[in-house]
Design an enzyme around this catalytic site. Structure first.
Site, PDB file in Angstrom:
ATOM      1  N   TYR A 131      47.444  37.743   2.743  1.00 23.63           N
ATOM      2  CA  TYR A 131      46.760  36.719   1.946  1.00 23.63           C
ATOM      3  C   TYR A 131      45.499  37.275   1.284  1.00 23.63           C
ATOM      4  O   TYR A 131      44.740  36.526   0.696  1.00 23.63           O
ATOM      5  CB  TYR A 131      46.400  35.509   2.815  1.00 23.63           C
ATOM      6  CG  TYR A 131      47.558  34.544   2.953  1.00 23.63           C
ATOM      7  CD1 TYR A 131      48.699  34.910   3.647  1.00 23.63           C
ATOM      8  CD2 TYR A 131      47.508  33.279   2.382  1.00 23.63           C
ATOM      9  CE1 TYR A 131      49.761  34.044   3.777  1.00 23.63           C
ATOM     10  CE2 TYR A 131      48.576  32.401   2.505  1.00 23.63           C
ATOM     11  CZ  TYR A 131      49.693  32.794   3.200  1.00 23.63           C
ATOM     12  OH  TYR A 131      50.744  31.932   3.325  1.00 23.63           O
ATOM     13  N   ASP A 210      60.404  39.055  14.354  1.00 21.92           N
ATOM     14  CA  ASP A 210      61.807  38.638  14.192  1.00 21.92           C
ATOM     15  C   ASP A 210      62.343  38.011  15.478  1.00 21.92           C
ATOM     16  O   ASP A 210      63.006  36.971  15.454  1.00 21.92           O
ATOM     17  CB  ASP A 210      62.688  39.798  13.693  1.00 21.92           C
ATOM     18  CG  ASP A 210      62.314  41.152  14.301  1.00 21.92           C
ATOM     19  OD1 ASP A 210      61.301  41.220  15.016  1.00 21.92           O
ATOM     20  OD2 ASP A 210      63.033  42.135  14.059  1.00 21.92           O
ATOM     21  N   ASP A 238      55.677  26.661  10.011  1.00 20.83           N
ATOM     22  CA  ASP A 238      56.669  25.736   9.439  1.00 20.83           C
ATOM     23  C   ASP A 238      57.873  25.640  10.378  1.00 20.83           C
ATOM     24  O   ASP A 238      58.429  24.561  10.592  1.00 20.83           O
ATOM     25  CB  ASP A 238      57.144  26.210   8.052  1.00 20.83           C
ATOM     26  CG  ASP A 238      56.305  25.616   6.920  1.00 20.83           C
ATOM     27  OD1 ASP A 238      55.089  25.423   7.128  1.00 20.83           O
ATOM     28  OD2 ASP A 238      56.861  25.335   5.833  1.00 20.83           O
TER      29      ASP A 238
END
Ligand code: NAD
Length: 341
Positions: A131, A210, A238
């Site tokens: 970011y 993962d 999310d």
């Protein structure tokens, strides 16, 4: 004298005003029997400002925010065109050094979740990683993005997460991809291990990103506090929200040394704008987290209890959780429950 906190309120874009107005209604209900006040200072920010101000965060809004103790932020549409202003959330996180993004994931009564009684928290480093926005075009068709990871920011987030874990079930999972990102995630891992020395009572798991996305679905009850870098944390939260009931219920806090910003995890969901059908609970719970941050723990719990009680009763449910209630009907039900408490 009654204690008064100034709070910046940014309604945001698309469904933003609907969920923020619903949350203000709930906060106002909470104030009725409380011994403190909230002074709401409304500021303009978001995609809709760009045409008028040339930016999504006008300087008047920034000045207003600086006068407050916390910010309640609605979701905003992120401009994607090259050269457009970066996301308001990202800008505010950088300006106020809101280094910890805290995203609780818990199941609620009568809301379908992957498993019952889930309760874990994702702690995401909020100021660097992918970011950083440091991207450039090396040649036509060849781009590069810098993933900046520092020992300083990694230590700060690791200490924050260990402290939180020590106040909860004393278990921390740190998530990375150090088998591939050896230098950057090596720094992150070393920082976590350094912070761990101060928290011998916290059990620690080391997990690749993962594997974590898989375990969150297979065995979500194994997690208590998850700490990770910026983009991994964004994606995991999310997933965590969906595993525990959906984006309509997931709230987030952005915490720094001297300021806090509170928002739903979800975005501006443009396709639902003006339909008054989205779930305001994510933003209402962000409001509850804001009161906790301000030190008003009793009022914060009152909101949480009212939300749980409305969901447990099951009469008022928005479309995302299998009902037909409007955004306002949900907010009213929570407000009525608070006033009756
Ligand atoms: P989104 O979170 O806005 O919506 C994805 C889907 O989640 C929606 O279509 C809807 O099905 C569901 N949803 C979201 N909020 C809901 C609610 N309150 N109640 C019920 N269902 C809900 O994600 P998106 O469509 O990928 O992004 C839309 C815009 O929001 C983009 O511009 C994105 O960059 C921005 N965004 C902003 C923030 C922020 O302001 N912090 C966060 C995420 C995305």
């Amino acid at each position: 004298m009654v204690k008064t906190y100034s709070v910046a309120v940014l309604k945001g874009d698309d469904i933003g005003p609907e969920v923020i107005e619903a949350t203000i209604k709930v906060l106002e209900a909470t104030l009725e029997k409380s011994n403190f006040k909230l002074n709401f200072l409304y500021g303009e920010a978001g995609y809709h400002c760009i045409a008028q101000y040339g930016t999504n965060l006008p300087k008047e809004t920034l000045e207003l925010i600086k006068k407050t103790s916390a910010c309640l932020k609605g979701p905003m549409t992120t401009p994607e065109e090259p050269g457009a202003p970066v996301s308001v959330a990202v800008t505010l996180r950088k300006i106020f050094n809101l280094y910890a993004n805290v995203r609780p994931c818990r199941s609620f009564p009568n809301v379908e979740a992957l498993k019952p009684n889930l309760d874990f928290v994702i702690v995401r480093e909020n100021t660097e990683g992918l970011y950083s926005g440091a991207e450039s075009l090396l040649a036509p068709g060849v781009g590069v993005a810098l993933r900046i990871i520092t020992r300083e920011a990694s230590l700060k987030i690791a200490n924050f997460a260990f402290k939180l874990a020590s106040q909860r079930r004393k278990h921390l999972t740190y998530v990375h991809k150090s088998n591939i990102l050896r230098i950057t995630d090596g720094i992150f891992k070393d920082a976590v291990k350094e912070a761990q020395q101060k928290y011998p009572d916290v059990t620690v798991d080391d997990m690749y990103i993962d594997a974590t996305t898989m375990q969150l679905i297979k065995k979500p009850e194994m997690f208590d506090v998850i700490v990770t870098t910026n983009l991994f944390g964004d994606i995991l939260s999310d997933e965590g929200a969906q595993v525990t009931g959906g984006l309509g219920l997931a709230a987030g806090a952005n915490i720094g040394e001297t300021y806090g910003m509170f928002e739903p995890v979800h975005g501006s969901a443009p396709k639902y704008t003006g339909l008054h059908r989205v779930n305001p609970i994510a933003t209402i719970m962000a409001g509850s987290m804001m009161l906790y941050y301000l030190g008003e723990k009793g009022a914060s719990t009152k909101i949480e209890d009212a939300v749980i009680s409305v969901l447990a009763e099951g009469k008022v449910r928005t479309v995302d959780i299998g009902g037909s209630a409007s955004t306002d009907e949900m907010a009213n039900a929570v407000a009525v429950r608070i006033k009756a408490a």
